[in-house]
Each structure stands twice: as structure tokens, then as C-alpha cells.
Design an enzyme around this catalytic site. Structure first.
Site, PDB file in Angstrom:
ATOM      1  N   LYS A 229       6.305  -5.790 -21.785  1.00 51.23           N
ATOM      2  CA  LYS A 229       6.812  -4.557 -21.171  1.00 51.23           C
ATOM      3  C   LYS A 229       6.443  -3.378 -22.051  1.00 51.23           C
ATOM      4  O   LYS A 229       7.019  -3.171 -23.122  1.00 51.23           O
ATOM      5  CB  LYS A 229       8.334  -4.581 -20.980  1.00 51.23           C
ATOM      6  CG  LYS A 229       8.731  -3.472 -19.992  1.00 51.23           C
ATOM      7  CD  LYS A 229      10.152  -3.024 -20.083  1.00 51.23           C
ATOM      8  CE  LYS A 229      10.419  -1.985 -21.135  1.00 51.23           C
ATOM      9  NZ  LYS A 229       9.739  -0.687 -20.928  1.00 51.23           N
TER      10      LYS A 229
ATOM     11  N   GLY B 272      11.096  -1.029 -31.613  1.00 51.10           N
ATOM     12  CA  GLY B 272      11.682   0.176 -31.050  1.00 51.10           C
ATOM     13  C   GLY B 272      12.817   0.693 -31.907  1.00 51.10           C
ATOM     14  O   GLY B 272      12.851   0.444 -33.121  1.00 51.10           O
TER      15      GLY B 272
ATOM     16  N   GLU C 123      11.627  -5.114 -34.916  1.00 48.48           N
ATOM     17  CA  GLU C 123      10.921  -4.141 -35.773  1.00 48.48           C
ATOM     18  C   GLU C 123      11.498  -2.786 -35.409  1.00 48.48           C
ATOM     19  O   GLU C 123      11.166  -2.229 -34.362  1.00 48.48           O
ATOM     20  CB  GLU C 123       9.420  -4.160 -35.474  1.00 48.48           C
ATOM     21  CG  GLU C 123       8.720  -5.458 -35.822  1.00 48.48           C
ATOM     22  CD  GLU C 123       8.543  -5.655 -37.314  1.00 48.48           C
ATOM     23  OE1 GLU C 123       8.808  -4.718 -38.081  1.00 48.48           O
ATOM     24  OE2 GLU C 123       8.155  -6.764 -37.701  1.00 48.48           O
TER      25      GLU C 123
ATOM     26  N   CYS D 126       7.152   4.676 -37.477  1.00 51.92           N
ATOM     27  CA  CYS D 126       8.388   4.042 -37.960  1.00 51.92           C
ATOM     28  C   CYS D 126       8.481   4.094 -39.478  1.00 51.92           C
ATOM     29  O   CYS D 126       9.568   4.176 -40.037  1.00 51.92           O
ATOM     30  CB  CYS D 126       8.446   2.603 -37.480  1.00 51.92           C
ATOM     31  SG  CYS D 126       6.917   1.713 -37.816  1.00 51.92           S
TER      32      CYS D 126
ATOM     33  N   GLU E  75      16.398   9.104 -38.857  1.00 53.14           N
ATOM     34  CA  GLU E  75      14.996   9.022 -38.410  1.00 53.14           C
ATOM     35  C   GLU E  75      14.743  10.136 -37.395  1.00 53.14           C
ATOM     36  O   GLU E  75      15.395  10.197 -36.357  1.00 53.14           O
ATOM     37  CB  GLU E  75      14.729   7.664 -37.766  1.00 53.14           C
ATOM     38  CG  GLU E  75      13.296   7.539 -37.320  1.00 53.14           C
ATOM     39  CD  GLU E  75      12.976   6.179 -36.718  1.00 53.14           C
ATOM     40  OE1 GLU E  75      13.654   5.763 -35.773  1.00 53.14           O
ATOM     41  OE2 GLU E  75      12.011   5.553 -37.202  1.00 53.14           O
TER      42      GLU E  75
END
Ligand code: NAD
Length: 482
Positions: A175, A228, A250, A284, A385
Site C-alpha cells: 500500500k 511511517g 520504521e 526520517c 519531528e
């Protein structure tokens, strides 16, 4: 003309069962680029059944290893042949500069090749258990894999999960992120042409709650491999727990960069800017909180300001542009709200770059590189973040102080250390609680080496041999021989 795409289930291109579609935008101009099917639980069910049937039939999971390897090698060749088309589509869909998209496609081809090489080298073990028996350890594919990926490296992430899963013998339902499904929709063509049998690889397009979560809940899925956000990762872990699915997560990060007074600043300054501004900061492992030793603080802040001012914003297809737009209007608003809050909290705005001059890009989702100095250690720009081109710099006085500050985060994905002292480099390398520590560099993630997080940056590893083992079970076979 807006292209209308289908998704790929059981070896066929299909619309969604509900007949609904969603729009995909060009982030450089804010215009609609394509429409894709909006998958619901029913479509996900079709895809999982196709993947399960393929897996149980053995058409891929039980064929000769060298045949499996050949298909993946051929897929790598096809990605190389289609490199330019894939990269241009990636730019249109994600906004990233063309040279970055080309690098992503090249690495994706290499990852297919790298895991193709592993297929014929996966051995088990014989464990000594005394004279009357033999214990064998066999490595078996885990089964049906749900691969759920984000929008910052759309094709690369899709391949990073699919290649090792297929190498292990698994079937896959991929996906892609709803913002960037287009290059992932070329992967079925590539794998089909390479010789992958139908049903082994499927792509469902749709949002997180309906398509993504239906996949995580689906009883025929054995393993969820997710990249994600932290928030969604936690939710996936909770949902997957109901059926004890294997999960790899992750997740996000707020990685530190540490510049000591003995560092080679001719490398540390551009390297640190690259570590935050590369891929629009939508990375990330972006080393977005920068700690600079007291003695060189003013000099480094001034040099970083000069370096940041060199970044040129523009369309990803403009060869002069070194930074593209952010992925979406909402992401732009989110990053801008962090910039506002940093100013309100009293951080010093050192530099903010210029927006693109081209009026055709006026509606694009651009945010210029932005550098703050002296933000409070507990402020949002130092701890959360941002996923945009925003750097926060603080000064430090001692090694022990900076190690404590760097480790004072719920995340632990990566860290970057700039020093010419070998003993210090190794001390920091051991002391920092992160899945990757770069010494005198920022961001390289060679596909041969493991990648993953400590703490709330996730668990499990991608890439390298550990990335393959995530898709395999160990079976103990005990034979009494006396
Ligand atoms: P996101 O978590 O919003 O979405 C990621 C994917 O999950 C998308 O495909 C989305 O549709 C899907 N999803 C959303 N809700 C879901 C649910 N309830 N169940 C199942 N699937 C669901 O993340 P994003 O905004 O697309 O990506 C940015 C994040 O990804 C950042 O936090 C970044 O740090 C992280 N990331 C991590 C790595 C890594 O290697 N650690 C790499 C790239 C990005």
C-alpha cells in the site's frame, strides 16, 4: 489530461469495488496529476486472498532459488532500463529534485539486485544436540506480507520492502502512501515482465484508515512491514497484536548532529546542511538538531547561514533547483506552524531562504530552508519531528553534556558526529543511542547495512541481511537418529 490509474490485484488491473477514486496532486503546482482507485476493506480482502492463494500454491514460495533470483535480477534490469521515466514520474508525484529521484531509482535497482544475490545463499544451521539426534534449523518465508510505505521515498521504500520479501519467498500486498502512489503502480508491470507469477505481488491504493488498517487487520496477512509516523506505528502495533502478526516498524526521528571544535568544518558545515535540507527535510533521519561546541559556535552558525542561503527552491524538473516543494498543503502548514512557534518562543532566526520566483509555482507547497539558533532544549523545534527544512542549533561545552542532550529524546534513529579525534569518534559512536551513527558524514544508508531505530524510532531492521531475515521464520527440525 488527468491520468486515471487502476490498481493491481491477483495479476489484473482493477478499479475499486466501490467505484470511487481519489486525486493525486503535483506538489510543485498544486494541480491534480492523476486519479487512482480508493481501495476499501473489500479490495484489500481481494488482494490478501490473491496473495495467500499464490503463497500457498508454491508458485513462488517453493520454486528453485535460482529461478527466484533470476526474476529479481531481471526486475533490476528493467528498473534500470525505465530509469528516466520512473524518475520523472517520481518528481511529478513527490516534488523532489530530479537528481534525487534518479538516485532513488538507481538504489531501488541495486536493492533488487542485492536481494536477488541473497536468494541462493540463505542457509540453515545444524545444531549439536548429542549423538542420538540432529537439530536442523530451516529458514522459511513468513507468508503474506503487508508493506505500508510513506511518501518521502515512494519507489525506493516500495522496493526496499518488496525486494527482500520476494527474495524470502513471501507474497506481498503493497500500500503506497495516498499522496504518492504513481511509481509504485509501475512496479507490477516491472515484476510481471521480469517473470513474477500473478498474485505474488499486489498493490492497493487508498488511505490509511480504510486500506492500510484493513490490511493490518486482515487474517490472511502474516507480517506487517511499516514505514511511517510514530503515531500510526503505535496504532499498527496495537491492531496487529490482536492476531499476533509479526511487525517491523520504521518510524520517525529527531536525530542530532554534533560538531566538535576539532572538526573539519569544510566538510562538517555542508554535511550538516545536507543532513537537514536534503529531500526538503522530509527525511526520517534528518539531523535537524545541531549541537556545536562553544569555541566554534559563532563561526559555525555564520557558515551554516551562508551554506543554507545557497539552496535554490524550484520545480523538481528545474536543473537549477536543489530543493523542491513539500509534499502537500497540510505538510507546508505544519512546518510553517513550527517556524512560527519557534519565533514566538524566542529562538533566533538566523536565516530563511527565498521562495521560487517563478509565478507558475506560486500555488506550490514550498517552504524555504530555515535555521534557528539558541532554541530552548525543551522547545518543539528541538524535540519534535518537523519533517521539513528547519534546523535548530544549540551550543555545548563538554562531551558528556552533549551526549546526554543528544540521547534525551524518545527517538533513536540516527546521529551524526563531526570530529577528527578517533578516540572521541568511537566513544560517541558507542554512547549514542541510535540505530545508525555517522562519523564525519550525515545520511548515507548503504543498502548492504542494516537500517532501523532504537527507542520509539521503531524496531526490526531493513536492508542488509537483517532486512531479509525480517521476512523469514526459523523452523527447528529435530531428527532422532539412534
Ligand atoms: P504516516 O504514518 O502518516 O503514513 C505512512 C503510511 O501509513 C501511509 O501509506 C498511510 O496511508 C498509512 N497509514 C496511515 N494510517 C494508517 C493506519 N491506521 N493503518 C495502516 N496504515 C496507515 O506517515 P507519512 O506522513 O506518510 O510519512 C512520514 C513519516 O514516516 C515520518 O514520521 C518519517 O519519519 C517516517 N519515516 C520513517 C523512515 C524510517 O526508515 N524510519 C523512513 C521514511 C519515513
Amino acid at each position: 489530461m488527468v491520468a486515471k490509474h487502476k490498481m493491481y490485484i491477483g495479476g489484473r488491473w482493477v478499479e475499486s469495488r466501490s467505484g470511487t477514486w481519489f486525486e493525486v496532486y503535483d506538489p510543485g503546482t498544486g494541480t491534480v496529476l492523476a486519479t487512482v482507485p480508493e481501495a476499501s476493506a473489500d479490495d484489500v480482502d481481494d488482494a490478501c486472498r490473491a496473495a495467500r492463494t499464490a503463497f500457498d500454491s508454491g508458485i513462488w514460495s517453493k520454486i528453485a532459488e535460482r529461478t527466484r533470483a533470476r526474476v529479481l535480477f531481471e526486475a533490476a534490469n528493467i528498473v534500470r532500463r525505465r530509469r528516466d521515466d520512473l524518475a520523472v514520474l517520481e518528481v511529478q508525484d513527490s516534488g523532489k529534485p530530479l537528481r534525487d529521484a534518479l538516485a532513488d531509482i538507481d538504489e531501488a535497482a541495486y536493492i533488487l539486485e542485492y536481494y536477488a544475490g541473497w536468494v541462493t545463499k540463505l542457509t540453515g544451521e545444524v545444531i549439536p544436540v548429542g549423538p542420538e539426534a540432529m537439530s536442523l534449523v530451516l529458514r522459511e518465508p513468513m507468508g503474506v506480507v503487508a508493506a505500508i510505505v510513506p511518501w518521502n521515498y515512494p519507489f525506493l521504500m516500495a522496493v526496499q520492502k518488496t525486494a527482500p520479501a520476494l527474495a524470502a519467498g513471501c507474497s506481498v500486498v503493497l500500500k503506497p502512501a495516498e499522496q504518492t502512489p504513481l511509481t509504485a503502480l509501475l512496479l507490477p508491470e516491472i515484476l510481471e515482465e521480469a517473470g513474477l507469477p500473478p498474485g505474488v505481488f499486489n498493490v492497493v491504493t487508498g488511505d490509511g484508515i480504510h486500506a492500510g488498517e484493513s490490511l493490518v487487520r486482515h487474517p490472511l496477512v502474516d507480517k506487517v512491514s511499516f514505514t511511517g509516523s510514530l503515531e500510526v506505528g503505535k496504532r499498527i502495533q496495537r491492531v496487529a497484536a490482536d492476531s499476533v502478526k509479526r511487525v517491523t516498524l520504521e518510524l520517525g526521528g529527531k536525530s542530532p548532529a554534533i560538531i566538535f571544535a576539532d572538526a573539519d568544518l569544510s566538510r562538517a558545515v555542508p554535511g550538516t546542511c545536507f543532513g537537514v535540507f536534503w529531500n526538503q527535510g522530509e527525511v526520517c533521519s534528518a539531523t535537524a538538531r545541531v549541537y556545536v561546541e562553544d569555541k566554534i559556535y559563532d563561526r559555525v552558525v555564520a557558515s551554516i547561514a551562508q551554506e543554507a542561503a545557497k539552496v535554490r527552491l524550484g520545480s523538481g524538473l528545474d536543473p537549477e533547483a536543489t530543493m523542491g516543494p513539500l509534499i502537500s498543503h497540510s505538510q507546508k502548514q505544519r512546518v510553517e506552524s513550527y517556524i512560527r512557534s519557534a519565533q514566538e518562543e524566542g529562538a533566533e532566526l538566523v536565516v530563511q531562504g527565498a521562495l521560487p520566483a517563478n509565478p507558475a509555482l506560486a500555488a506550490g507547497y514550498f517552504v524555504p530552508p530555515t535555521v534557528f539558533a539558541g532554541a530552548a532544549s525543551e522547545s518543539a523545534i528541538m524535540t519534535e519531528e518537523i519533517f521539513g527544512p528547519v534546523m535548530a542549533i544549540r551550543r555545548f561545552h563538554s562531551e558528556s553534556e552533549v551526549i546526554a542532550a543528544a540521547n534525551n529524546s524518545p527517538y533513536g534513529l540516527a546521529a551524526s558526529v563531526w570530529t577528527q579525534q578517533l578516540d572521541r569518534a568511537l566513544r560517541l559512536g558507542k554512547a549514542l543511542r541510535a540505530g545508525t551513527v555517522w562519523i564525519n558524514d550525515s545520511q548515507p544508508a548503504p543498502s548492504e547495512a542494516p537500517w532501523g531505530g532504537y527507542k520509539q524510532s521503531g524496531f526490526g531492521r531493513e536492508l542488509g541481511k537483517p532486512g531479509l531475515e525480517e521476512f523469514m521464520e526459523s523452523k527447528h527440525l529435530y531428527l532422532r537418529i539412534q
